[in-house]
Design an enzyme around this catalytic site. Sequence first.
Site, PDB file in Angstrom:
ATOM      1  N   ALA A 186     -11.664   0.507 -11.387  1.00 45.84           N
ATOM      2  CA  ALA A 186     -11.849   0.073  -9.808  1.00 45.84           C
ATOM      3  C   ALA A 186     -11.108  -1.136  -9.725  1.00 45.84           C
ATOM      4  O   ALA A 186     -10.852  -1.662  -8.549  1.00 45.84           O
ATOM      5  CB  ALA A 186     -13.334  -0.328  -9.333  1.00 45.84           C
ATOM      6  N   ASP A 187     -10.452  -1.803 -10.601  1.00 50.96           N
ATOM      7  CA  ASP A 187      -9.459  -3.001 -10.660  1.00 50.96           C
ATOM      8  C   ASP A 187      -8.300  -2.849 -10.091  1.00 50.96           C
ATOM      9  O   ASP A 187      -7.728  -1.900 -10.320  1.00 50.96           O
ATOM     10  CB  ASP A 187      -9.543  -3.412 -12.156  1.00 50.96           C
ATOM     11  CG  ASP A 187      -8.836  -4.779 -11.924  1.00 50.96           C
ATOM     12  OD1 ASP A 187      -9.270  -6.123 -11.739  1.00 50.96           O
ATOM     13  OD2 ASP A 187      -7.304  -4.796 -12.037  1.00 50.96           O
ATOM     14  N   ILE A 188      -8.121  -3.737  -8.847  1.00 44.58           N
ATOM     15  CA  ILE A 188      -6.877  -3.292  -8.053  1.00 44.58           C
ATOM     16  C   ILE A 188      -5.573  -3.522  -8.744  1.00 44.58           C
ATOM     17  O   ILE A 188      -4.608  -2.962  -8.354  1.00 44.58           O
ATOM     18  CB  ILE A 188      -6.978  -4.287  -6.962  1.00 44.58           C
ATOM     19  CG1 ILE A 188      -5.735  -3.849  -5.950  1.00 44.58           C
ATOM     20  CG2 ILE A 188      -6.879  -5.670  -7.237  1.00 44.58           C
ATOM     21  CD1 ILE A 188      -5.925  -2.580  -5.244  1.00 44.58           C
TER      22      ILE A 188
END
Length: 297
Positions: free
Chosen positions: A246-248
């Site tokens: 989920a890390d941008i």
Amino acid sequence: METLQIEPRPPFSFERTIRRLFHLQKSGYFVRKGNLYRTLRAKGRPFVVEIGWREPSLLFRIHQAVTPEERRELEEQLRRMFSADVDLTPFYRRADQDELLAPVVREREGLRPVLDPTLYECLIKTIISQQLNLSFAGTLIDRLMRLAGERVEFEGESVCAFPTPDRVAALSYEDLTRLQFNRRKAEYVIDISRMVAEGRLDLEGLRRRSDEEVMEILLPLRGIGRWTVECLLLFGMGRPDLLPAADIGLRRAVQKVYGLAERPGEKEVRRIGEAWAPWRSYATFYLWDAITGGKEG
């Protein structure tokens, strides 16, 4: 002054590793006259350690007198922090099987994550960093260190060590909101510190637990989500197969490296990342470096 000499498993790039370290965070590290230093704690006492490199060894100079027990603890910390015993060759073999990932990895041969010395420091820094850019997160971490950290005299000046759980637990929420922490984050930092200080949360004991067990223990706690636990596993424990999908930043890197028209979602990143197992942490770390080049925020 005592010197510790640690020879990491090759390949090891001191230059790439330190460059990446300074892009990620500088808290606890400082430079004087071109030399790099880090405040560390052993047997409850803060020390200043000079960090250097003389092929093929990392050299650590301790700028205070130490007991044999303190010296042993510092050596264990530093060996773990610099991932000195990790053999990267299986990761490089796996990366070579992916024609798009392979050049990213080859350009960064010897790059290693530098871990935080304690899981408490890692967890508190990660909580502070939630939903903030690196620069402002670093500012808040430095303010916490100046407020609650012990000071060590070094070459005529006073430098800060990262505060212990006891010292942060003794703060009020208002102490942190005055430093520009929002109220909720102040509560998270102090409440977690109180749990650790009172023995209700044994963070260092989590090293003996599986990734899944660590998730089960920490996720119910207020202020801790999946991303926070994944960062703790990555930058606190050095676990090799984490994928914070989920890390941008990772999603941006996957889009760039894999030539995707749109930024992939978490599900797509997990699908692509299956090919990197059991080295997904290192693939993630190298991809993060590819998107920032150690320059961007």
